[in-house]
Enzyme design. Structure first.
Site, PDB file in Angstrom:
ATOM      1  N   TRP B 381      31.116  75.136 -71.892  1.00  0.00           N
ATOM      2  CA  TRP B 381      29.925  75.083 -71.045  1.00  0.00           C
ATOM      3  C   TRP B 381      30.077  76.051 -69.862  1.00  0.00           C
ATOM      4  O   TRP B 381      29.114  76.665 -69.422  1.00  0.00           O
ATOM      5  CB  TRP B 381      29.723  73.653 -70.529  1.00  0.00           C
ATOM      6  CG  TRP B 381      28.585  73.502 -69.567  1.00  0.00           C
ATOM      7  CD1 TRP B 381      27.283  73.224 -69.867  1.00  0.00           C
ATOM      8  CD2 TRP B 381      28.624  73.636 -68.133  1.00  0.00           C
ATOM      9  NE1 TRP B 381      26.520  73.175 -68.735  1.00  0.00           N
ATOM     10  CE2 TRP B 381      27.317  73.427 -67.650  1.00  0.00           C
ATOM     11  CE3 TRP B 381      29.633  73.924 -67.214  1.00  0.00           C
ATOM     12  CZ2 TRP B 381      27.006  73.479 -66.298  1.00  0.00           C
ATOM     13  CZ3 TRP B 381      29.318  73.990 -65.869  1.00  0.00           C
ATOM     14  CH2 TRP B 381      28.020  73.765 -65.427  1.00  0.00           C
ATOM     15  N   HIS B 382      31.318  76.186 -69.374  1.00  0.00           N
ATOM     16  CA  HIS B 382      31.543  77.015 -68.185  1.00  0.00           C
ATOM     17  C   HIS B 382      31.346  78.495 -68.449  1.00  0.00           C
ATOM     18  O   HIS B 382      31.047  79.255 -67.528  1.00  0.00           O
ATOM     19  CB  HIS B 382      32.946  76.775 -67.624  1.00  0.00           C
ATOM     20  CG  HIS B 382      33.051  75.500 -66.879  1.00  0.00           C
ATOM     21  ND1 HIS B 382      33.255  74.298 -67.510  1.00  0.00           N
ATOM     22  CD2 HIS B 382      32.943  75.217 -65.555  1.00  0.00           C
ATOM     23  CE1 HIS B 382      33.281  73.331 -66.605  1.00  0.00           C
ATOM     24  NE2 HIS B 382      33.092  73.864 -65.421  1.00  0.00           N
ATOM     25  N   GLY B 383      31.550  78.915 -69.662  1.00  0.00           N
ATOM     26  CA  GLY B 383      31.375  80.343 -69.911  1.00  0.00           C
ATOM     27  C   GLY B 383      31.705  80.701 -71.333  1.00  0.00           C
ATOM     28  O   GLY B 383      32.442  79.980 -72.019  1.00  0.00           O
ATOM     29  N   PHE B 528      27.677  80.376 -64.487  1.00  0.00           N
ATOM     30  CA  PHE B 528      27.726  79.386 -65.564  1.00  0.00           C
ATOM     31  C   PHE B 528      26.329  78.833 -65.831  1.00  0.00           C
ATOM     32  O   PHE B 528      26.147  77.979 -66.597  1.00  0.00           O
ATOM     33  CB  PHE B 528      28.692  78.255 -65.215  1.00  0.00           C
ATOM     34  CG  PHE B 528      30.059  78.761 -64.828  1.00  0.00           C
ATOM     35  CD1 PHE B 528      30.605  79.846 -65.507  1.00  0.00           C
ATOM     36  CD2 PHE B 528      30.782  78.201 -63.813  1.00  0.00           C
ATOM     37  CE1 PHE B 528      31.849  80.348 -65.152  1.00  0.00           C
ATOM     38  CE2 PHE B 528      32.036  78.678 -63.456  1.00  0.00           C
ATOM     39  CZ  PHE B 528      32.562  79.754 -64.129  1.00  0.00           C
TER      40      PHE B 528
END
Lengths: 390, 528
Positions: B381-383, B528
């Protein structure tokens, strides 16, 4: 410690045991301002700029001094107690007697020596000084100033062109970081932290694409010393800088009573840094005024090359790129270098610029890298001489 | 527009001024316009994605919850989608002309979607309820995850697939999209998805007030970097009349000041040092330690600073935004850490991923599997990069190991033992940040090897050091947070006598002013 810290409420409103009233807010604001005023006084007392000048100043003294106006700093330099400031006071002027290591007469140099006359900033000084450490027969006479812009270096060249016949090469150093400042005419309008009073002409292109010289309001140390304490005369200096220097802001330049406040100095420093960053961006190679910067820079370097050759010298351009910008500076000048057949030397092509460990805390390359660059530069100079049958 | 920009300094007072003058409906409409302006400041075209996500979840929410969309809601939705396509993408405002093929296709595509929706609506209505609800949930998930996947993960998965094919000797060209990542896309897509899922589960009544729902999706304080607000928490606050008192106003001002202090004085003051360490070709043990510890505080102050400002802005409007960070570095184990760090994401993942996967209900191995899946996806999800997946894996592993070795009903550690656990877990967290911040897999290997091989070599090879504002600011912050932790109260300071409390406010303000000279950057979590 709490038994289970995760029990802390995810909404802190329930914990507001003592609701704040308007009166409470006003009192808190008043107390905060009082403490801030006390901090201001305390900083001025504890981190006062030492009467003996910058050599006695600690890190914090300097930190809180940086936000002084340019005028205040320049006036401090004239204070006889601040003797060590003399280097900033006297640097950068187009005076004939400020050479660093003047070249000895040709007759006194060994026949295989390489003699360089250089113009530029600290990077240029370091590279050219390193020449003699790599080869004792290499010598360099250098004129310049802190973060010298192209117009500043060109002006230095005009002031010292009588030295051209003494040199095998006439070198101009160009620092990409300072390229946008080609639209200035005084160091103190754009380098607030280390403001130096020296000035230099600005060159602009007229409608025909010809360079037109705009002289600064004063151009000698003597004039500066005389005028800064003459209010009406100094106001004219400010007016002229305001009209002609693209980086001038009265906020950063003009001395006011706010210079005495540590808090105001912090605010001035940050606002000035942001304003300068915006202008640097605008006049930089990716900014909206980039075309103007390119055209003036190329025209000035072309003029420099032409004039050096007219004086019988061999020009060479040293390029110092911005880190990780993939040779933007070289790409800009390349067509002109090719057209005029001018040799150039890009520092970053020889020592790289991606590893922070290669630089010191002033942003310069560490000594070993200057030596590597000097060795490669010497090779280039020798091959240039050989190609001319010398 | 960022919270630490001059534009926001002008924007916020203007919005608040209008807000205080207007009544509820006017406030919401003005906030919606302000939120679109706030987001469009970066790139107006991406507002279309927010509008599309809004329309999709508004309609699917109604179809799931009520089985129908009234005429008014349908007109608003169609008008909003088509209007957004024309205004945000269709027209090139600098030349006042049609915005090329992209503009034409977006407008035509939006019109097409409206026609398709109009054609399918009778069939959806005619479906058996449970089937209709599932189809609508599927449309919402596919739409939101499709937007997220296309803009955020397409190149990542394409490149990864090509690399995998290369490794087995197949030479193929990677299809690449030359597109920008829309700011905050992961936050608002998760927020809208939570609305539809909650409606599907029957935990939330769908709203038929389109503009208020559009404000829920785009409410500017938390739009681009969270917290990821649940509709059940935020939507009622947007629909009800808000009251503002001096207490909220004071708290709002303090949170904004404190958030700016964390971001400007600390995070921005640490950034040059961190950037320099992660740019080193051959770092020492001292470099890596300095860089990673600085990054631990940089990312905390950057992200929690953003949340503080968002919450502060909310409070100034009488709208409560959830707490997203609760003294995370005082956690003494991974389970506690994830109840304190990015709470809105960790609870989202728990409620919409971990528990639906089975949670801890089907034995140890299934629990470990569910934990790992949740954390791997949380990392992703963060990247769109493997180091984020690795970071997720690392935290998943910590959670599994902790679960395996510490009995559920174990007494929490106290005193010195708790301090040791805190310090030990902080070091593990820092290693996680190394995985998170690294620029490549090779850098992770190099830095990890340095930590093992050169243990104790404290040589620092970079000239950059944390700024004064960061060094002093961090000390002040740690003292503050230690007090919060020990007293177990966010608002402990209200018990402190005013002159001493004001001293703290003045110190925060002073270090903030010092920090203004740090080169300000964007908030890390924007990407993000």
């Amino acid at each position: 410690m709490p038994a289970d810290s995760s029990s802390i409420s995810s909404s802190d409103d329930a914990l507001a045991e003592r609701p704040v009233t308007v009166r409470g807010m006003a009192l808190a604001a008043l107390w905060t301002l009082l403490w801030l005023a006390a901090a201001d006084v305390a900083v001025n007392v504890v981190f006062a700029w030492p009467a003996e000048g910058p050599t006695r100043a600690g890190e914090f003294d300097k930190y809180f001094y940086y936000g002084q106006s340019a005028e205040k700093k320049m006036r401090d330099m004239l204070d006889p107690r601040h003797h060590p400031f003399q280097s900033l006071l006297t640097t950068g002027w187009a005076s004939p007697d400020l050479a660093s290591h003047p070249l000895p007469p040709r007759a006194e140099s060994p026949p295989d020596s390489i003699r360089v006359l250089g113009f530029g900033m600290s990077f240029t000084f370091r590279t050219l000084h390193a020449l003699s450490q790599v080869d004792p027969h290499a010598q360099a006479e250098i004129y310049g100033g802190p973060s010298s812009t192209i117009n500043h270096s060109f002006n230095q060249f005009l002031a010292h062109r009588d030295r051209v016949p003494e040199a095998d090469f006439v070198v101009m150093g160009i620092l990409a970081q300072c390229l946008p400042m080609i639209h200035t005419m005084a160091h103190a309008t754009w380098n607030i932290e280390y403001a130096s009073p020296h000035t230099y002409p600005r060159f602009v292109l007229d409608e025909q694409g010809e360079l037109v010289r705009e002289d600064p309001p004063y151009d000698t140390l003597a004039q500066f010393e005389e005028w800064i304490n003459e209010p009406s005369q100094w106001q004219q200096v400010r007016d002229q800088l305001s009209a002609r220097d693209a980086f001038y802001t009265s906020w950063a330049y003009v001395q006011t009573p706010l210079d005495r406040s540590a808090v105001a100095r912090l605010i001035r420093r940050s606002v000035t840094q942001r304003a300068f960053a915006q202008r640097t961006q605008r006049y930089g190679l990716d900014g909206e005024q980039s075309e103007q910067t390119r055209r003036v820079a190329i025209a000035l370097v072309r003029w420099f090359v032409t004039e050096v050759r007219a004086d019988g010298g061999r020009p060479l351009i040293l390029l110092y790129e911005n880190p990780q910008q993939d040779g933007q500076l070289k790409a800009m000048f390349a067509p002109m270098f090719e057209e005029l057949d001018v040799p150039s030397f890009s520092m970053t092509e020889h020592v790289g610029d991606t590893d922070p460990a290669d630089f010191d805390d002033t942003g310069h390359y560490l000594r070993p890298f200057d030596l590597i660059a000097a060795r490669d530069l010497l090779t280039l100079l020798r091959s240039e001489l050989q190609s001319q049958g010398l | 527009m960022t919270f630490n920009s001059l534009a926001f300094v002008v924007f916020l007072p203007c919005v608040l001024g209008l807000y205080y003058l207007l009544k509820l409906r006017g406030q919401n409409h003005m906030l919606l316009a302000a939120s679109y302006l706030f987001y469009g400041w970066w790139d107006m075209r991406f507002l279309y994605l927010i509008a599309a996500s809004t329309v999709l979840d508004f309609l699917t929410g109604l179809l799931i919850g009520r089985g129908r969309v009234d005429r008014r809601g349908a007109i608003w939705s169609a008008g909003w989608l088509l209007g957004a396509a024309v205004v945000f993408v269709g027209i090139d405002w600098s030349t006042m002309s049609v915005n090329g093929a992209l503009g034409v296709w977006t407008v035509a595509g939006s019109a097409g979607m409206i026609v398709v929706g109009w054609l399918f609506y009778p069939r959806l209505r005619a479906m058996e309820e449970q089937r209709r609800r599932r189809w609508c949930l599927f449309f919402s998930m596919a739409g939101n995850l499709g937007i997220l996947g296309f803009f955020k993960y397409f190149n990542f998965f394409a490149d990864s697939a090509v690399t995998a094919l290369h490794s087995v000797g197949l030479d193929v060209l990677a299809p690449r999209l030359d597109i920008l990542l829309p700011v905050g896309i992961s936050f608002y897509t998760f927020q809208t998805m939570s609305y539809t899922i909650d409606v599907y589960r029957g935990e939330l009544e769908p709203t038929d007030r389109f503009l208020d729902f559009a404000l829920y999706v785009s409410y500017f304080p938390q739009l681009v970097a969270g917290p990821i607000e649940r509709a059940s928490h935020l939507l009622p606050r947007l629909l009800e009349k808000r009251t503002l008192n001096a207490d909220q106003f004071a708290r709002g001002c303090f949170l904004i000041l404190f958030g700016l202090f964390k971001k400007v004085a600390i995070a921005d003051g640490l950034a040059p040092c961190v950037d320099a360490v992660f740019a080193l070709h051959d770092p020492t043990f001292g470099d890596v330690t300095l860089g990673v510890v600085c990054f631990a505080f940089q990312i905390y102050c950057d992200f929690s600073g953003y949340t503080d400002i968002a919450r502060g802005c909310g409070k100034l409007m009488g709208i409560d935004i959830m707490l997203n960070f609760n003294l995370p570095y005082f956690a003494s184990n991974p389970r506690e850490f994830w109840t304190r760090w990015h709470i809105s994401l960790s609870t989202w993942l728990r409620d919409y991923l971990y528990i639906p996967l089975g949670g801890n209900r089907h034995g140890n191995w299934n629990t470990y599997r569910n934990l790992m899946i949740t954390m791997l996806l949380g990392g992703l999800w963060h990247g769109a990069a493997w180091n984020f997946v690795l970071w997720g894996f690392f935290h998943g592993l910590l959670l599994c190991v902790h679960r395996a070795i510490v009995p559920r009903n174990a007494e929490p550690a106290r005193g010195v033992r708790q301090l040791l656990y805190m310090a030990g877990f902080f070091l593990l967290t820092c290693y996680g940040w190394l995985l998170f911040r690294a620029r490549s897999f090779e850098q992770i290997v190099t830095m990890s090897a340095t930590l093992l091989r050169d243990l104790g070599d404290w040589t620092i090879s970079i000239p950059q050091r944390p700024a004064f504002s960061a060094t002093f600011g961090l000390s002040l912050l740690l003292v503050w947070e230690a007090q919060q932790y020990l007293r177990d109260q966010q608002l402990f300071y209200r018990r402190i006598p005013l002159p001493i409390r004001a001293w703290y406010y003045a110190a925060v303000l002073f270090f903030l002013l010092m920090g203004l000279t740090n080169a300000g950057g964007q908030f890390i979590y924007f990407q993000f």
